[in-house]
Design an enzyme around this catalytic site. Structure first.
Site, PDB file in Angstrom:
ATOM      1  N   THR A 148       0.859  -1.188   0.000  1.00 11.17           N
ATOM      2  CA  THR A 148       0.000   0.000   0.000  1.00 11.17           C
ATOM      3  C   THR A 148       0.896   1.239   0.000  1.00 11.17           C
ATOM      4  O   THR A 148       1.386   1.640  -1.046  1.00 11.17           O
ATOM      5  CB  THR A 148      -0.974  -0.013   1.202  1.00 11.17           C
ATOM      6  OG1 THR A 148      -0.245  -0.259   2.419  1.00 11.17           O
ATOM      7  CG2 THR A 148      -2.035  -1.085   1.019  1.00 11.17           C
ATOM      8  N   LYS A 174       4.147  -6.863   3.893  1.00 13.54           N
ATOM      9  CA  LYS A 174       3.845  -5.460   3.607  1.00 13.54           C
ATOM     10  C   LYS A 174       3.514  -4.790   4.926  1.00 13.54           C
ATOM     11  O   LYS A 174       3.035  -5.403   5.874  1.00 13.54           O
ATOM     12  CB  LYS A 174       2.690  -5.310   2.615  1.00 13.54           C
ATOM     13  CG  LYS A 174       1.324  -5.779   3.074  1.00 13.54           C
ATOM     14  CD  LYS A 174       0.519  -4.838   3.939  1.00 13.54           C
ATOM     15  CE  LYS A 174       0.403  -3.460   3.334  1.00 13.54           C
ATOM     16  NZ  LYS A 174      -0.413  -2.560   4.266  1.00 13.54           N
ATOM     17  N   THR A 185      -1.081  -2.809  10.439  1.00 14.20           N
ATOM     18  CA  THR A 185      -1.504  -2.983   9.043  1.00 14.20           C
ATOM     19  C   THR A 185      -0.363  -3.680   8.403  1.00 14.20           C
ATOM     20  O   THR A 185       0.477  -3.102   7.752  1.00 14.20           O
ATOM     21  CB  THR A 185      -1.774  -1.679   8.289  1.00 14.20           C
ATOM     22  OG1 THR A 185      -2.885  -1.059   8.861  1.00 14.20           O
ATOM     23  CG2 THR A 185      -2.169  -1.965   6.861  1.00 14.20           C
ATOM     24  N   GLU A 271       5.940   4.904   7.433  1.00 15.10           N
ATOM     25  CA  GLU A 271       5.566   6.064   6.634  1.00 15.10           C
ATOM     26  C   GLU A 271       6.364   7.293   7.064  1.00 15.10           C
ATOM     27  O   GLU A 271       6.322   7.710   8.215  1.00 15.10           O
ATOM     28  CB  GLU A 271       4.062   6.315   6.780  1.00 15.10           C
ATOM     29  CG  GLU A 271       3.253   5.239   6.080  1.00 15.10           C
ATOM     30  CD  GLU A 271       1.767   5.292   6.394  1.00 15.10           C
ATOM     31  OE1 GLU A 271       1.012   4.659   5.648  1.00 15.10           O
ATOM     32  OE2 GLU A 271       1.381   5.952   7.374  1.00 15.10           O
ATOM     33  N   ASN A 394      -0.410  10.685   6.009  1.00 10.08           N
ATOM     34  CA  ASN A 394      -1.657  10.250   6.625  1.00 10.08           C
ATOM     35  C   ASN A 394      -2.736  11.309   6.621  1.00 10.08           C
ATOM     36  O   ASN A 394      -3.928  10.992   6.709  1.00 10.08           O
ATOM     37  CB  ASN A 394      -1.384   9.762   8.056  1.00 10.08           C
ATOM     38  CG  ASN A 394      -0.767   8.378   8.031  1.00 10.08           C
ATOM     39  OD1 ASN A 394      -1.451   7.394   7.823  1.00 10.08           O
ATOM     40  ND2 ASN A 394       0.551   8.306   8.207  1.00 10.08           N
ATOM     41  N   THR A 399      -6.835  10.685  -0.372  1.00  9.78           N
ATOM     42  CA  THR A 399      -6.881  11.585  -1.519  1.00  9.78           C
ATOM     43  C   THR A 399      -5.596  11.583  -2.316  1.00  9.78           C
ATOM     44  O   THR A 399      -5.521  12.181  -3.358  1.00  9.78           O
ATOM     45  CB  THR A 399      -7.177  13.030  -1.058  1.00  9.78           C
ATOM     46  OG1 THR A 399      -6.191  13.413  -0.083  1.00  9.78           O
ATOM     47  CG2 THR A 399      -8.553  13.123  -0.432  1.00  9.78           C
TER      48      THR A 399
END
Length: 399
Positions: A148, A174, A185, A271, A394, A399
């Site tokens: 992702t 992942k 996640t 991230e 995040n 979007t």
């Protein structure tokens, strides 16, 4: 044990593939792993009480059979918080993959990852699954299909001689954000051609997940979809691995190496991350305390931001130890960051602020060590720094 160049399909009898089905704009987003024979299987799932539909379907499959022949995975949509329709969609995805592969429904595990609350686009799912193949050379596409917000693939393949047979084990994973296992996640899949029963494999997987995947954190959030699945199809033809087997420890070490490698790869790819942080706690009264304290340190937003900024603020580290819930003596804590000891039995040391600042800014892996001086047990945890980019990613995730 040796690390080799390979894929999730490197163990004998395994195949894998990934395709772009349109669930994401460009990158591959659906894939499967297949064993040509039934494989012993073990799984561990998120502890979040809100569990996505694919987890519920996979759990039900394990209730019906302790073996698997396939895992089908999509990214782009988590199929979580989608009610009865989500369960129907996950079951349809399982059934369709089983039909394509010519196996029973309960022999197929289902996993999804992506945005929560959105329904699966079943037309795209079925189109993607129908194009998945079982040819060698496509397995690396599976590694991409499960990603992702990850910036890179996460994979390892190793080999070891057991009973005079070459046993191969490969893992892929992942995970980048919403990482705070029990679990995160995070999806992790391991294949091996070793021979071991599902029951013995489950015991081992649960123990090693606690010591590896459950010791990583990126942001403190525990996801709805996290799953670790291990498949062992026995095609290496070693004697069945039980705890009394003279080389059982070799297999255990293999699984630990794969789990730890993938766990650290997830933590380092957090991230917006710029650094991997490894925390080692020693001198604890129990391994559970050591792991708990290590994870509290690496989970601290104040510690993570200090590491991002190159600020050797050891007060944040000892503060995290203080609220960890672990057992320790407040006056006997020693702390080192990299090669610099900054605290000795709870008293500040003289060290080079400039040298430590340079270490924090120039290394890709920051090591923090805390010695509690109250026992003999140790524990490790891994995480990453918390940067400006984490907020950017995040804030605009959908979007």
């Amino acid at each position: 044990m040796k690390v080799i160049k390979g894929t999730i399909a490197s163990p004998k009898g395994f195949y894998a593939d990934g395709k772009h089905a349109g669930l994401k704009r460009k990158r591959k987003d659906i894939g499967w792993i297949f064993s040509e024979v039934k494989a012993s299987a073990a799984a561990v799932y998120t502890t979040n009480q809100i569990q996505a539909a694919p987890i519920q379907v996979t759990k039900n499959a394990f209730k019906q059979s302790d073996t698997l022949q396939a895992i089908v995975v999509n990214s782009g949509s988590a199929n979580a918080c989608t009610g009865s329709r989500g369960l129907e969609d996950a079951s349809y995805m399982q059934n369709f993959a089983a039909t394509q592969l010519g196996v029973q429904n309960e022999e197929v595990a289902v996993c999804s990852t992506g945005v929560i609350g959105e329904y699966l686009a079943l037309d795209k799912i079925t189109d993607g699954i129908s194009r998945l193949g079982l040819q060698h050379g496509q397995a690396s596409d599976f590694e991409e299909a499960i990603l992702t917000t990850d910036t890179k693939k996460k994979q390892i393949t190793i080999q070891e001689m057991i009973d005079g047979k070459c046993v191969t084990m490969s893992g892929v994973a992942k995970g980048s954000g919403m990482i705070h296992p029990n679990m995160a996640t995070m999806l992790a899949f391991v294949t091996t051609d070793a021979t071991i029963s599902s029951a013995d494999l489950q015991i081992l997987v649960k123990k090693l997940v606690d010591e590896t995947f459950n010791q990583i954190t990126v942001d403190g959030d525990t996801s709805t979809n996290d799953t670790v699945i291990v498949m062992a199809n026995g095609l290496a033809k070693n004697k069945s691995l039980v705890e009394e087997h003279p080389e059982f420890s070799k297999f255990k070490d293999m699984l630990r190496v794969v789990f730890e490698h993938l766990a650290k790869a997830i933590a380092s790819d957090g991230e917006g991350a710029t650094k991997l942080i490894e925390v080692a706690v020693k001198g604890a009264t129990s391994s559970l305390d050591a792991r708990m304290i290590a994870k509290k340190i690496v989970s601290s937003s104040l510690v993570k931001t200090a590491m991002f900024g190159g600020d050797a603020n050891w007060g944040r580290i000892i503060c995290a130890i203080g609220y960890s819930g672990g057992r320790f003596a407040p006056d006997y804590i020693s702390i080192s960051v990299g090669p610099y000891q900054i605290l000795n039995k709870s008293e500040a040391c003289i060290y080079s602020e400039e040298g430590l600042h340079t270490y924090l800014n120039e290394t890709d892996v920051i090591r923090i060590e805390a010695d509690l001086h109250v026992g003999l047990e140790t524990g490790l945890a891994w995480g990453c720094d918390l940067s400006y980019d984490y907020v950017k990613i995040n804030a605009c995730y959908r979007t």
